[in-house]
Design a protein around this motif. Structure first.
Motif: not given
Length: 312
Positions: A143-151, A138-141, A189-194, A243-246
Motif C-alpha cells: 500500500l505504501l510502495a505501489q507507485p514505485t513498483d508500477v514505475v 507484506g500488505a502494508l508495504a 494494488t490488489f494482485p500486488n497485495v496478493s 509466480s502465477p500472481v507475479d
C-alpha cells in the motif's frame, strides 16, 4: 531473527539498505523476468511520430526472448547493457519503501501477534503468528510502495526500438499521474497485495522457520552458511508460490489504460489465449532472481544486524 531492543528506525534502515544491495545485484535477472512475463500478450503497440504517440492495436507478440540467458543476451545486443538496469532508480526507491516495512517491521509485528494470539504459551515455532505477521507487513508495504513498483515494471518492460514511454523516474511518476490519475500509480494494488502476502509468507516466514530449525536442532550455527541455506530454500518456496500472481501483476501494471478491466480480467485472458503455462512464464529467471536476491539480502541483513548490535 528477533532483535527487539533495536530501535525501530534502525530496523527499517538496515532492512531497506540490505534489500537495495540485493536488488542492485539481481536487477538484470528481474528485467529478464519481466520481459519474459509480458511476452506473448496481445496489446497496443506504441508508434511515436512527430505529432505524439499513435496507438496501433497489435496482436500477440512473437517469441522475441528465449530463456534466461537468451533474454539477457538479446536485450544487451539490441538495447545495450544499460537496458538491463532500466528502472533501477525506481527499484531502489521501492526497496527502501517496501522492504524496510515488510522486513523491518516483521519482528515487532510477530511479537505483537504472539502476545495477542497465543499469549506466549511456549510454542517454539509460533507458525500461525509468523504467517499472520508476514501477511500483515507484506500488505502494508504494498500500500505504501505501489507507485514505485508500477514505475519500475514499466521501465523494465519498455524497449528502445518501440520508443521509450518514459525518460526519467520522476517524469514517469508525473506522466502516469497526469494520464491515468492517482489510480494509475496504484494500478495492480490488489494482485500486488496478493503476491506480496504470498511472497512475505514464503520468503520471510520460510527463512525464519528454517533458520530457527537448523539452529535448534544444532545442524548449523547462526552464521553465514546457515543464512545461505535458509535463503536458498526460502527463494525456491517463494518462486513456486508467487509466480502465477507475479505474472498477472506484471502484465496488469505494465498495460496501458483500458487494456484490461481488472487483474482478474487479465488472468482470465491469459488462461484463455495462452493456457495455464502462461502463469509460469519467466519461472527460471524468477527463480534465479529470487534465490540470488534472498542470498544477498539475508546475508547482508544479518551482517548489518550484527554490526548494529556491536555498535549498541
Amino acid at each position: 531473527m528477533t532483535d527487539l531492543d533495536t530501535p525501530l528506525y534502525l530496523k527499517l534502515l538496515t532492512a531497506g539498505t540490505a534489500a537495495c544491495v540485493a536488488d542492485f545485484a539481481s536487477f538484470p535477472l528481474d528485467t529478464a523476468k519481466v520481459r519474459l512475463q509480458i511476452q506473448g500478450e496481445g496489446r497496443p503497440v506504441v508508434a511515436v511520430n512527430n505529432g505524439g504517440a499513435l496507438l496501433v492495436r497489435g496482436g500477440a507478440a512473437g517469441a522475441q526472448y528465449n530463456g534466461l540467458i537468451g533474454t539477457i543476451i538479446t536485450i544487451t545486443r539490441q538495447e545495450g547493457p544499460r537496458s538491463l538496469y532500466n528502472g533501477l532508480s525506481a527499484g531502489l526507491q521501492r526497496q527502501m519503501c517496501f522492504a524496510s516495512v515488510r522486513l523491518g517491521l516483521y519482528d515487532s509485528v510477530k511479537t505483537l501477534y504472539q502476545q495477542l494470539l497465543d499469549g506466549n504459551r511456549g510454542d517454539s515455532l509460533n507458525v500461525g503468528c509468523r504467517v499472520a505477521a508476514g501477511l500483515t507487513t507484506g500488505a502494508l508495504a504494498v500500500l505504501l510502495a505501489q507507485p514505485t513498483d508500477v514505475v519500475k515494471v514499466r521501465f523494465q518492460a519498455q524497449q528502445k526500438q518501440n520508443g521509450p514511454r518514459y525518460k526519467t523516474t520522476m517524469q514517469a511518476y508525473k506522466t502516469i499521474a497526469a494520464q491515468e490519475g492517482a489510480r494509475g500509480l496504484w494500478k495492480g494494488t490488489f494482485p500486488n497485495v496478493s503476491r506480496n502476502a504470498i511472497v512475505n509468507v514464503s520468503e520471510i516466514v520460510c527463512y525464519d522457520i528454517i533458520k530457527d530449525l537448523l539452529i535448534q536442532h544444532r545442524l548449523m550455527e547462526d552464521a553465514i552458511p546457515c543464512h545461505f541455506t535458509s535463503a536458498v530454500i526460502a527463494g525456491f518456496c517463494t518462486t513456486l508460490a508467487a509466480s502465477p500472481v507475479d505474472v498477472v501483476k506484471t502484465r496488469y501494471m505494465n498495460s496501458p489504460k483500458g487494456e484490461y478491466r481488472s487483474a482478474i480480467d487479465c488472468a482470465l485472458r491469459m488462461m484463455t489465449k495462452e493456457g495455464p503455462g502462461a502463469f509460469y512464464k519467466g519461472f527460471t529467471p524468477s527463480f534465479c532472481r529470487l534465490v540470488s536476491w534472498n542470498i544477498v539480502m539475508w546475508i547482508t541483513y544479518e551482517q548489518f544486524k550484527l554490526g548494529v548490535a556491536r555498535i549498541e
